[in-house]
Design a protein around this motif. Structure first.
Motif, PDB file in Angstrom:
ATOM      1  N   ASP A 956     -72.828 100.990  40.712  1.00 50.60           N
ATOM      2  CA  ASP A 956     -72.052 101.741  39.727  1.00 50.60           C
ATOM      3  C   ASP A 956     -70.756 102.226  40.363  1.00 50.60           C
ATOM      4  O   ASP A 956     -70.767 102.866  41.422  1.00 50.60           O
ATOM      5  CB  ASP A 956     -72.863 102.933  39.209  1.00 50.60           C
ATOM      6  CG  ASP A 956     -72.173 103.665  38.078  1.00 50.60           C
ATOM      7  OD1 ASP A 956     -71.188 104.371  38.357  1.00 50.60           O
ATOM      8  OD2 ASP A 956     -72.619 103.532  36.929  1.00 50.60           O
ATOM      9  N   PHE A 957     -69.647 101.924  39.719  1.00 51.60           N
ATOM     10  CA  PHE A 957     -68.330 102.259  40.271  1.00 51.60           C
ATOM     11  C   PHE A 957     -68.195 103.755  40.515  1.00 51.60           C
ATOM     12  O   PHE A 957     -67.708 104.191  41.551  1.00 51.60           O
ATOM     13  CB  PHE A 957     -67.233 101.780  39.311  1.00 51.60           C
ATOM     14  CG  PHE A 957     -65.845 101.910  39.849  1.00 51.60           C
ATOM     15  CD1 PHE A 957     -65.318 100.955  40.706  1.00 51.60           C
ATOM     16  CD2 PHE A 957     -65.044 102.994  39.512  1.00 51.60           C
ATOM     17  CE1 PHE A 957     -64.028 101.072  41.221  1.00 51.60           C
ATOM     18  CE2 PHE A 957     -63.762 103.123  40.015  1.00 51.60           C
ATOM     19  CZ  PHE A 957     -63.263 102.151  40.872  1.00 51.60           C
ATOM     20  N   LEU A 998     -69.969 101.548  34.377  1.00 47.94           N
ATOM     21  CA  LEU A 998     -69.080 100.546  34.947  1.00 47.94           C
ATOM     22  C   LEU A 998     -69.753  99.949  36.187  1.00 47.94           C
ATOM     23  O   LEU A 998     -69.496 100.353  37.314  1.00 47.94           O
ATOM     24  CB  LEU A 998     -67.744 101.190  35.301  1.00 47.94           C
ATOM     25  CG  LEU A 998     -66.527 100.263  35.425  1.00 47.94           C
ATOM     26  CD1 LEU A 998     -66.243  99.537  34.128  1.00 47.94           C
ATOM     27  CD2 LEU A 998     -65.301 101.064  35.850  1.00 47.94           C
ATOM     28  N   THR A 999     -70.650  98.977  35.980  1.00 48.78           N
ATOM     29  CA  THR A 999     -71.328  98.333  37.089  1.00 48.78           C
ATOM     30  C   THR A 999     -70.608  97.053  37.475  1.00 48.78           C
ATOM     31  O   THR A 999     -69.860  96.468  36.681  1.00 48.78           O
ATOM     32  CB  THR A 999     -72.787  98.000  36.737  1.00 48.78           C
ATOM     33  OG1 THR A 999     -72.797  97.026  35.676  1.00 48.78           O
ATOM     34  CG2 THR A 999     -73.548  99.236  36.295  1.00 48.78           C
ATOM     35  N   LEU A1000     -70.869  96.605  38.692  1.00 45.08           N
ATOM     36  CA  LEU A1000     -70.214  95.409  39.183  1.00 45.08           C
ATOM     37  C   LEU A1000     -70.601  94.195  38.350  1.00 45.08           C
ATOM     38  O   LEU A1000     -69.758  93.349  38.022  1.00 45.08           O
ATOM     39  CB  LEU A1000     -70.573  95.191  40.656  1.00 45.08           C
ATOM     40  CG  LEU A1000     -69.942  93.986  41.342  1.00 45.08           C
ATOM     41  CD1 LEU A1000     -68.425  94.027  41.238  1.00 45.08           C
ATOM     42  CD2 LEU A1000     -70.362  93.939  42.804  1.00 45.08           C
ATOM     43  N   GLY A1001     -71.874  94.095  37.974  1.00 41.61           N
ATOM     44  CA  GLY A1001     -72.318  92.966  37.162  1.00 41.61           C
ATOM     45  C   GLY A1001     -71.634  92.912  35.812  1.00 41.61           C
ATOM     46  O   GLY A1001     -71.231  91.832  35.351  1.00 41.61           O
ATOM     47  N   ARG A1002     -71.463  94.069  35.194  1.00 44.10           N
ATOM     48  CA  ARG A1002     -70.827  94.084  33.872  1.00 44.10           C
ATOM     49  C   ARG A1002     -69.342  93.735  33.976  1.00 44.10           C
ATOM     50  O   ARG A1002     -68.792  93.063  33.117  1.00 44.10           O
ATOM     51  CB  ARG A1002     -71.012  95.455  33.218  1.00 44.10           C
ATOM     52  CG  ARG A1002     -72.485  95.847  33.053  1.00 44.10           C
ATOM     53  CD  ARG A1002     -72.623  97.148  32.308  1.00 44.10           C
ATOM     54  NE  ARG A1002     -72.935  96.871  30.905  1.00 44.10           N
ATOM     55  CZ  ARG A1002     -73.092  97.811  29.988  1.00 44.10           C
ATOM     56  NH1 ARG A1002     -72.930  99.069  30.316  1.00 44.10           N
ATOM     57  NH2 ARG A1002     -73.381  97.505  28.754  1.00 44.10           N
ATOM     58  N   VAL A1003     -68.674  94.235  35.024  1.00 43.01           N
ATOM     59  CA  VAL A1003     -67.268  93.890  35.209  1.00 43.01           C
ATOM     60  C   VAL A1003     -67.130  92.381  35.447  1.00 43.01           C
ATOM     61  O   VAL A1003     -66.244  91.722  34.893  1.00 43.01           O
ATOM     62  CB  VAL A1003     -66.652  94.694  36.365  1.00 43.01           C
ATOM     63  CG1 VAL A1003     -65.238  94.201  36.683  1.00 43.01           C
ATOM     64  CG2 VAL A1003     -66.612  96.177  36.030  1.00 43.01           C
ATOM     65  N   CYS A1004     -68.014  91.842  36.269  1.00 44.21           N
ATOM     66  CA  CYS A1004     -67.971  90.397  36.534  1.00 44.21           C
ATOM     67  C   CYS A1004     -68.167  89.605  35.244  1.00 44.21           C
ATOM     68  O   CYS A1004     -67.436  88.645  34.960  1.00 44.21           O
ATOM     69  CB  CYS A1004     -69.041  90.013  37.543  1.00 44.21           C
ATOM     70  SG  CYS A1004     -68.682  90.546  39.233  1.00 44.21           S
ATOM     71  N   ALA A1005     -69.159  90.008  34.434  1.00 45.97           N
ATOM     72  CA  ALA A1005     -69.434  89.300  33.199  1.00 45.97           C
ATOM     73  C   ALA A1005     -68.246  89.372  32.245  1.00 45.97           C
ATOM     74  O   ALA A1005     -67.858  88.382  31.616  1.00 45.97           O
ATOM     75  CB  ALA A1005     -70.678  89.885  32.530  1.00 45.97           C
TER      76      ALA A1005
END
Length: 1017
Positions: A956-957, A998-1005
């Protein structure tokens, strides 16, 4: 047989022996401080105060006994001369200023009370017993007693020789020869003329390096090599020293015509750094001679100098510092002017005393008289005044209407009449002219009056940054009420709490926010449901004492406080802000701030009270919005926090056409200021502004030079707004010396009324000083620099600024402890060195009944609880109050003083298991997109300053220490370096709703999806 023990005594220093020799050659050889004001001073009260001050400063009661000064125990006399004022006769011929002072029999000091109104005070001292700083110490004691305060005292029996000996300095003195020329040539008084002249000039504003600038002009007048003597106060070597004795030794500055003031100033600074004045203790040997012998040599030197024009030095320039007039006032008497009369000395043709007070520079000159000298002296003073005036920081003046007796609504009304078609507000859906805004506001005012709103009421506004909101704000003011702005993006609990605390009965809103406005028990008025015209012209119901707005700030007890700001405060701010921010018809001021902050009030009111326009930015800040504001054609004025400025610099934007940028809300440091100057360019006015909400938005400002220092220390916050008084006080509310740290108190018309419905806290923070002036106690620490500018030095409590918003950690702690899983919590501010900003860190102990996970489950459990708390806080407090770091700990250790032990907490934080990024199971991930994910992980690692190996898909950011401004930087880099321009808008739109997840996986997706969308488009 008993003997009488002297109360106080000390040896006569070598310098003072020289002054004894001069006493009969250039009488009265006295230093004199003149204080003029309004009101009157009672003779009996003054005599009591002088006696008490002389008890605490026995250097005022000295007489000569052989080779020692001895306290004779008799207070200096108070001489009343109602028949004399300082306008009765020229200073040269004034009988009271030339009265002798007798070092053998006394008194050596006295106080004059002049004029029929008894409002001019002159404190006089034979220079053999006191120097200028000593006289100022004694004067301050007199006024402390007149205010009913306790004295501080100055009983140290130390003078220049003993201090220099204690410092162990034995430098080589300057060789002095009678070759320095006078600015006026030879000077022999005609029969019947006085031997000396006194002349005075007042310059509006203060100038940096004023001594060097004066020296440059004297050198030009001499027309050849010049030597200037600059007395230096030796107390700078011992800040705790409190002695009234002679503690000044000279620095000598050599100059030739053509030397600029900067070179002379550099010479002065080098001398100060090297403490060269200490080597001048026994220059020339005259101090060691018997007084009669020294007197004979001095008499010959004076005669040669007057006859030939050759002198040991061309001039003495003495800067006695900055005087706070409030410290020379008391109930019934307010000091308006203060200046010092330099000592007449025949050995030097020209002596200039410089003193600064309340934004003015006072110059008083003593000069050897002679044929034609008076006119030459006047011409030199004219040149000095003109040069200093051109370089001075001017006293703010009223502009286009603001002034005493005015109101926000009356000024706006004048602008409507003067330029009805000028643009007043620009929104995403159009714009309003001054006439259109005025007409629509009249409709709102009529509707509110019809619903029972009366002068002095407070009306809430819950609306986005829109044209309808601007209409609502102005309509409330035209109804005679004050507005309380609420942010629709704040959680319901926050809005309901403020509505309940304020007790407002009416809420103005827009159709889009009507549902949120109905949360409270208020009468709701929807602006866009009203016609745009048709109401009668609303009369101006407000007075300067009425409120303009109420804005809520964080509270240390967990309860926010509503600051009440009056019309007089905003009108007074305009007197300075008009010049500070170059406000005028061309102004286009960006309003992107949370509506609930006083920065939003600045963005709304400053342009509308100067004929400019407010530019409404409806979106939340991201890199696209910043790019449009800075690089677009509309905005040219804005206020930013250092945190946002840091993001602007990192985004490598190219601002276009910016007129003024005000930086404030947090401490600004030199490196960022230098980068900001480079970013905005030389044509943009760049300022460092300071102002608590309780001081009507901004109360001090510093215009940054073309090349601000890149030194790491904080940039000064400058000087005060018009008619704003500044006090730097110790814990006993006594003034601290210049250069030392004290708590900031501000007085004047910008001081807010107090806190709404909170008389207890109002009494604590809004205080009346012994001078009778009402002030706001800021809780901020500061020091006054030699150039008069204020320098921020921290807080006396735990309050912190987060992205320009004032936050009490106690309020955040109280909110966290409402969660059922929390047993105890502590919140502290953490300064991130790598970014130069402040963030909140929360330390949380689980509730006893929940138990603590063990082993491998601990890290995951801590992460989950931290996210739960973040989601919980999102429903209670604004986003800027959500801690960037949440640590789950076993206990909250305290120091021996009961304070949060940050070092122990760091050791108690849960271990974070290092793990690489793993998005294999994330539905938005595919093997073909691994490179994109690696790029984004690298960006996260750089922005958050973490190891990339610690990141994974559910990282999580915000849990990793990010905040909303850091997220702007991160999203910008992902958008521009990974997604590309084609998919940029789609990427930002997709992430807009994920601010608290704001998680890294969601930003990547989201990046992968936007990138594909852009490629297909």
């Amino acid at each position: 047989m008993s003997s009488v023990v002297p109360l106080f005594e000390r040896p006569i220093s070598p310098t003072e022996r020289l002054y004894l020799a001069m006493q009969t050659l250039a009488p009265p050889f006295a230093i004199q401080l003149v204080i003029q004001g309004t009101g009157s001073i009672d003779e009996r009260d003054l005599a009591v105060a002088v006696a008490g001050a002389s008890e605490s400063c026995p250097g005022a009661r000295l007489v000569r006994r052989g080779e020692r000064w001895v306290d004779r125990g008799i207070a200096p006399p108070v001489v009343v001369a109602a028949e004399h004022s300082l306008v009765d006769a020229p200073l040269d011929d004034h009988p009271m200023l030339s009265r002798p002072l007798d070092p053998e029999r006394g008194p050596t000091c006295e106080v004059l009370l002049l004029g029929s109104e008894r409002n001019t005070l002159v404190l006089r001292a034979f220079h053999g017993v006191m120097d200028g700083k000593g006289l100022a110490l004694w004067a301050a004691e007199v006024f402390r007693l007149l205010r009913g305060e306790r004295t501080i005292g100055a009983r140290d029996a130390i003078a220049d020789h003993s201090l220099v000996e204690s410092l162990g300095i034995d430098g080589k003195p300057t060789t002095l020869l009678p070759t320095a020329r006078s600015p006026f040539g030879r000077a022999r008084p005609a029969p019947g003329e006085s031997d000396f002249l006194w002349r005075r000039r007042t310059v509006e504003g203060t100038s940096p390096a004023v001594v060097a600038r004066i020296a440059e002009l004297i050198t030009a007048a001499v027309g050849g090599k010049t030597r200037i003597m600059v007395p230096v106060d030796l107390r700078r070597h011992d800040k705790d020293l409190r002695s009234t004795a002679n503690l000044a030794l000279p620095l000598f500055l050599d100059a030739t015509p053509g030397d600029g003031w900067s070179r002379i100033h550099a010479q002065l600074l080098r001398g100060m750094v090297e403490s060269r004045e200490l080597g001048e203790m026994n220059n020339g040997g005259l101090q060691q001679m018997p007084v009669w012998m020294a007197r004979a040599i001095l008499r010959a030197g004076m005669s040669i100098g007057a006859r030939t024009g050759g002198n040991l030095v061309s001039a003495i320039v003495s800067h006695t510092g900055t005087v706070d007039l409030d410290e020379l006032s008391f109930p019934g008497f307010a000091a308006t002017e203060v200046w010092g009369l330099p000592v007449h000395t025949g050995m030097v043709p020209l002596s200039i005393a410089v003193l600064e007070a309340r934004g003015r520079t006072e110059l008083v000159v003593s000069c050897r008289n002679g044929a034609g000298i008076a006119s030459l002296l006047e011409r030199l003073l004219d040149d000095i005044a003109a040069a200093l005036g051109a370089q001075a920081q001017p006293r703010p003046i009223a502009s286009r209407g603001p002034g005493q007796g005015r109101t926000v609504t009356s000024i706006f009304g004048d602008l409507v009449l003067a330029a009805p078609d000028a643009v007043a507000a620009i929104g995403h859906d159009g714009q309003l002219s001054y006439a259109e805004l005025d007409a629509r506001a009249d409709v709102v005012a009529a509707e509110l009056r019809g619903r029972g709103v009366r002068r002095g009421d407070v009306v809430a506004v819950l609306a986005r940054r829109s044209l309808d909101a601007v209409v609502g704000y102005l309509g409330i003011l035209k109804a005679g009420a004050a507005f309380l702005a609420l942010d629709p993006k704040h959680p319901d609990e926050r809005i309901l709490g403020i509505l309940a605390d304020s007790g407002v009965r009416h809420c103005v809103t827009e159709r889009a926010s009507k549902g949120r406005a109905a949360l409270g028990d208020t009468d709701v008025l929807v602006v866009d449901d009203l016609p745009h015209s048709g109401a009668d012209k609303a009369p101006d119901l407000a007075t300067p004492d009425d409120l303009v707005y109420v804005t809520y700030t964080s509270g240390s007890t967990g309860r926010p406080k509503g600051v009440q700001v009056e019309h007089r405060g905003i009108v007074n701010l305009m007197r300075s802000a008009t010049d500070w921010y170059r406000l005028g018809p061309e102004t286009r001021y960006a309003h992107y701030h949370t509506q609930a902050a006083d920065m939003a009030c600045a963005a709304l009111l400053l342009p509308l009270l100067s004929g400019g326009a407010v530019v409404l930015v409806p979106e939340e800040i991201n890199h696209l919005v910043l790019s449009e504001m800075l690089e677009g054609p509309t905005v040219n004025t804005m206020m930013v926090t250092p945190s946002l400025l840091e993001v602007m610099v990192r985004l490598d934007l190219r601002p276009v056409g910016m007129r003024a940028v005000s930086i404030g809300g947090e401490a600004l440091h030199g490196p960022l200021a230098a980068r900001a100057r480079e970013l905005f360019g030389p044509d943009c006015r760049l300022l460092n502004s300071y102002g608590p909400a309780e001081m009507s938005i901004v109360c001090t400002a510093l215009v940054l030079d073309d090349e601000p220092s890149a030194a790491p220390q904080p940039v000064p916050i400058g000087g005060p707004a018009a008619d704003t008084t500044v006090h730097l006080l110790d814990p006993d509310r006594l003034p601290v010396p210049d250069g030392e740290i004290g708590e900031l108190y501000f007085g004047g018309p910008q001081v807010a009324r107090g806190y709404l419905n909170r008389p207890d806290v109002t009494a604590e923070r809004f205080v009346t000083l012994s001078t009778g002036g009402r002030c706001y106690r800021t809780g901020d620490l500061a020091r006054r620099r030699p150039d008069g500018a204020l320098e921020f030095a921290g807080r006396v409590d735990s309050q912190v600024k987060i992205r320009g918003n004032r936050v009490e950690p106690g309020e955040v702690q109280a909110a966290i402890e409402q969660h059922p899983l929390v047993g105890r919590a502590a919140v502290a501010a953490v300064r991130r060195a790598e970014r130069g900003d402040n963030v909140l860190a929360a330390y949380v102990v689980r509730a006893a009944e929940t138990g603590a996970p063990q082993g491998q489950e601990r890290s995951q459990g801590c992460d989950q609880m931290a996210q739960q708390l973040r989601d919980f806080l999102a429903q209670k407090v604004p986003a800027y109050m959500i801690p960037a770091e949440i640590h789950i700990v076993d206990e909250i250790p305290l120091t021996a003083n009961g304070k949060l032990d940050s070092a122990a907490l760091s050791a108690a934080e849960a271990d974070v298991q290092e793990r690489g990024i793993d998005t294999a199971n994330d539905p938005g991930s595919a093997e073909s997109d691994r490179r994109t994910e690696d790029q984004i992980a690298a960006i996260w690692a750089k922005v958050l300053v973490v190891e990339v190996s610690t990141l994974r898909a559910d990282s999580d950011f915000f849990a990793l220490g990010g905040d909303s401004l850091a997220s702007v930087e991160m999203l910008s880099q992902v958008s521009r370096t990974v997604v590309g321009r084609a998919g940029e808008a789609a990427f930002v739109a997709e992430l807009e709703e994920l601010v608290h997840q704001l998680t890294l996986g969601r930003v990547c997706a989201a990046a992968v999806h936007a990138k594909r969308t852009g490629e297909l488009g």
